[in-house]
Design an enzyme around this catalytic site. Structure first.
Site, PDB file in Angstrom:
ATOM      1  N   LYS A  33     -11.208 -11.704  -4.394  1.00  0.00           N
ATOM      2  CA  LYS A  33     -11.242 -13.027  -3.746  1.00  0.00           C
ATOM      3  C   LYS A  33     -11.796 -12.918  -2.323  1.00  0.00           C
ATOM      4  O   LYS A  33     -12.629 -13.727  -1.915  1.00  0.00           O
ATOM      5  CB  LYS A  33      -9.826 -13.643  -3.694  1.00  0.00           C
ATOM      6  CG  LYS A  33      -9.207 -13.889  -5.054  1.00  0.00           C
ATOM      7  CD  LYS A  33      -7.879 -14.632  -4.943  1.00  0.00           C
ATOM      8  CE  LYS A  33      -6.791 -13.860  -4.266  1.00  0.00           C
ATOM      9  NZ  LYS A  33      -6.305 -12.674  -5.021  1.00  0.00           N
ATOM     10  N   ARG A 108      -0.135 -19.853  -3.844  1.00  0.00           N
ATOM     11  CA  ARG A 108       0.316 -18.758  -4.713  1.00  0.00           C
ATOM     12  C   ARG A 108       1.574 -19.135  -5.484  1.00  0.00           C
ATOM     13  O   ARG A 108       2.060 -18.326  -6.278  1.00  0.00           O
ATOM     14  CB  ARG A 108       0.631 -17.555  -3.839  1.00  0.00           C
ATOM     15  CG  ARG A 108      -0.402 -16.433  -3.903  1.00  0.00           C
ATOM     16  CD  ARG A 108       0.146 -15.319  -3.064  1.00  0.00           C
ATOM     17  NE  ARG A 108      -0.377 -14.028  -3.185  1.00  0.00           N
ATOM     18  CZ  ARG A 108      -1.385 -13.525  -2.477  1.00  0.00           C
ATOM     19  NH1 ARG A 108      -2.094 -14.287  -1.696  1.00  0.00           N
ATOM     20  NH2 ARG A 108      -1.689 -12.257  -2.575  1.00  0.00           N
ATOM     21  N   ARG A 148      -9.828   0.324  -2.289  1.00  0.00           N
ATOM     22  CA  ARG A 148     -10.237  -0.605  -1.218  1.00  0.00           C
ATOM     23  C   ARG A 148     -10.039   0.013   0.168  1.00  0.00           C
ATOM     24  O   ARG A 148      -9.027   0.608   0.457  1.00  0.00           O
ATOM     25  CB  ARG A 148      -9.417  -1.893  -1.324  1.00  0.00           C
ATOM     26  CG  ARG A 148      -9.726  -2.896  -0.219  1.00  0.00           C
ATOM     27  CD  ARG A 148      -9.392  -4.287  -0.601  1.00  0.00           C
ATOM     28  NE  ARG A 148      -7.986  -4.513  -0.866  1.00  0.00           N
ATOM     29  CZ  ARG A 148      -7.500  -5.675  -1.319  1.00  0.00           C
ATOM     30  NH1 ARG A 148      -8.317  -6.689  -1.547  1.00  0.00           N
ATOM     31  NH2 ARG A 148      -6.216  -5.813  -1.539  1.00  0.00           N
ATOM     32  N   ARG A 181      -5.045  -0.661   3.451  1.00  0.00           N
ATOM     33  CA  ARG A 181      -3.866  -1.513   3.608  1.00  0.00           C
ATOM     34  C   ARG A 181      -2.627  -0.801   3.084  1.00  0.00           C
ATOM     35  O   ARG A 181      -2.682  -0.130   2.057  1.00  0.00           O
ATOM     36  CB  ARG A 181      -4.067  -2.817   2.830  1.00  0.00           C
ATOM     37  CG  ARG A 181      -4.798  -3.872   3.611  1.00  0.00           C
ATOM     38  CD  ARG A 181      -5.158  -5.046   2.764  1.00  0.00           C
ATOM     39  NE  ARG A 181      -4.073  -5.584   1.957  1.00  0.00           N
ATOM     40  CZ  ARG A 181      -4.169  -6.668   1.210  1.00  0.00           C
ATOM     41  NH1 ARG A 181      -5.319  -7.335   1.175  1.00  0.00           N
ATOM     42  NH2 ARG A 181      -3.156  -7.114   0.502  1.00  0.00           N
ATOM     43  N   ARG A 192       3.080  -6.686  -6.901  1.00  0.00           N
ATOM     44  CA  ARG A 192       2.170  -7.799  -6.582  1.00  0.00           C
ATOM     45  C   ARG A 192       1.679  -8.467  -7.866  1.00  0.00           C
ATOM     46  O   ARG A 192       1.538  -9.689  -7.921  1.00  0.00           O
ATOM     47  CB  ARG A 192       0.989  -7.298  -5.732  1.00  0.00           C
ATOM     48  CG  ARG A 192       1.441  -6.927  -4.321  1.00  0.00           C
ATOM     49  CD  ARG A 192       0.430  -6.051  -3.607  1.00  0.00           C
ATOM     50  NE  ARG A 192      -0.765  -6.750  -3.214  1.00  0.00           N
ATOM     51  CZ  ARG A 192      -1.897  -6.156  -2.846  1.00  0.00           C
ATOM     52  NH1 ARG A 192      -1.984  -4.838  -2.842  1.00  0.00           N
ATOM     53  NH2 ARG A 192      -2.935  -6.871  -2.486  1.00  0.00           N
TER      54      ARG A 192
HETATM   55  P1  AMP Z   1      -3.324 -10.701   0.079  1.00  0.00           P
HETATM   56  O1  AMP Z   1      -4.037 -10.188   1.283  1.00  0.00           O
HETATM   57  O2  AMP Z   1      -3.765 -12.066  -0.331  1.00  0.00           O
HETATM   58  O3  AMP Z   1      -3.310  -9.714  -1.061  1.00  0.00           O
HETATM   59  O4  AMP Z   1      -1.785 -10.888   0.529  1.00  0.00           O
HETATM   60  C1  AMP Z   1      -1.016  -9.786   0.975  1.00  0.00           C
HETATM   61  C2  AMP Z   1       0.454 -10.171   0.976  1.00  0.00           C
HETATM   62  O5  AMP Z   1       0.679 -11.253   1.890  1.00  0.00           O
HETATM   63  C3  AMP Z   1       1.014 -10.661  -0.352  1.00  0.00           C
HETATM   64  O6  AMP Z   1       1.389  -9.587  -1.216  1.00  0.00           O
HETATM   65  C4  AMP Z   1       2.212 -11.482   0.126  1.00  0.00           C
HETATM   66  O7  AMP Z   1       3.279 -10.648   0.528  1.00  0.00           O
HETATM   67  C5  AMP Z   1       1.653 -12.147   1.370  1.00  0.00           C
HETATM   68  N1  AMP Z   1       0.975 -13.441   1.079  1.00  0.00           N
HETATM   69  C6  AMP Z   1      -0.348 -13.722   1.187  1.00  0.00           C
HETATM   70  N2  AMP Z   1      -0.614 -14.988   0.838  1.00  0.00           N
HETATM   71  C7  AMP Z   1       0.590 -15.535   0.490  1.00  0.00           C
HETATM   72  C8  AMP Z   1       0.977 -16.811   0.012  1.00  0.00           C
HETATM   73  N3  AMP Z   1       0.081 -17.807  -0.199  1.00  0.00           N
HETATM   74  N4  AMP Z   1       2.299 -17.021  -0.244  1.00  0.00           N
HETATM   75  C9  AMP Z   1       3.207 -16.049  -0.039  1.00  0.00           C
HETATM   76  N5  AMP Z   1       2.907 -14.813   0.381  1.00  0.00           N
HETATM   77  C10 AMP Z   1       1.606 -14.543   0.654  1.00  0.00           C
END
Ligand code: AMP
Length: 238
Positions: A33, A108, A148, A181, A192
């Site tokens: 994404k 989400r 990544r 990360r 996740r």
């Molecule tokens: P991402 O970078 O999108 O993979 O997000 C990393 C982490 O941030 C996720 O595993 C969640 O812990 C948190 N996170 C990101 N976006 C959301 C969201 N829309 N709602 C809740 N937690 C989020």
């Protein structure tokens, strides 16, 4: 006057007459994404709003939100809706979102999706959302997540298996040392993906039912996926 629009890997120039409006990129962690959002930013000049990036920024700055989110994120769990919605509301209020934006990693949960629906209904000038879901199998997700690497300076995203930097561990763009990360491990990925299947998969069905929804195969070269997303958005906005 000749057009000075930027060209992306999709080979297309920015189309100034086309208003992309709000675009949601949906899909499991690691489907690409963020990479795709950056392609669309180059093409349409609208901002990428990544809730993961915004939360990591809060963690790095040590804000109250960051302190609340840090542990949950390290375990691969979701941050509570109210906190994330408030953060998104503040970002959507910024003027660069006027012509559209790409929401990456939000909504989400069905709670977040309902909140966004209500929020956009209140903004009469806003186009309705277009949602694009990127599909990739689990083994591919694992390679993408564990491979990544990110540039902490320009946010470029690499993958040691599929999209490696020219020099190992170093950003092609600015020479910064690439980082991994903390949650990009196989162990955290399982949580996740679990969060995705239980809480986020229903969000995909929510937007499928609303229409203005498309699925694209994410197991292809970056430029091909981007071209598929662009075609879907143009069709759904047509
Ligand atoms: P991402 O970078 O999108 O993979 O997000 C990393 C982490 O941030 C996720 O595993 C969640 O812990 C948190 N996170 C990101 N976006 C959301 C969201 N829309 N709602 C809740 N937690 C989020």
């Amino acid at each position: 006057m000749s057009c000075t629009c930027s060209k992306t890997e999709t080979g297309r120039g920015a189309e100034h007459s086309f208003a992309p409006g709000p675009i949601l990129l949906l899909g499991a962690p690691g489907v690409g994404k963020g990479t795709q959002a950056k392609e669309l930013v180059k093409l349409w000049g609208i901002p990428q709003i990544s809730t993961g990036d915004l939360l990591r920024g809060n963690v790095a700055r040590g804000t109250e939100l960051g302190k609340m989110a840090k542990e949950l994120m390290s375990r691969g769990e979701l941050v509570p809706d109210t906190l994330v919605n408030e953060m998104v509301a503040a970002r959507l209020a910024e003027p660069d979102t006027a012509k559209g934006y790409i929401l990456d990693g939000f909504p989400r949960t069905l709670g977040q999706a309902g909140w966004l629906d209500d929020k956009l209904k209140g903004l009469t000038a806003s186009l309705p959302v277009v949602a694009v879901s990127i599909q990739v199998g689990y083994n591919q997700l694992l390679r993408r997540i564990t491979g990544r690497r990110n540039c902490p300076t320009c946010q470029a995203i690499y993958n040691v298996y599929m999209n490696a930097p020219k020099q190992e561990g170093v950003c092609d763009v600015d020479g910064a040392k690439l980082v991994q990360r903390a949650d990009d491990t196989e162990e955290v990925l399982k949580e996740r993906v679990h969060a995705y299947e239980t809480l986020t998969a229903p969000v995909v069905e929510h937007y499928r039912a609303q229409g203005r929804f498309a699925e694209v195969d994410g197991d292809r070269p970056i430029a091909e996926i981007a071209a598929g997303i662009v075609a879907a958005v143009e069709r759904l906005r047509g």
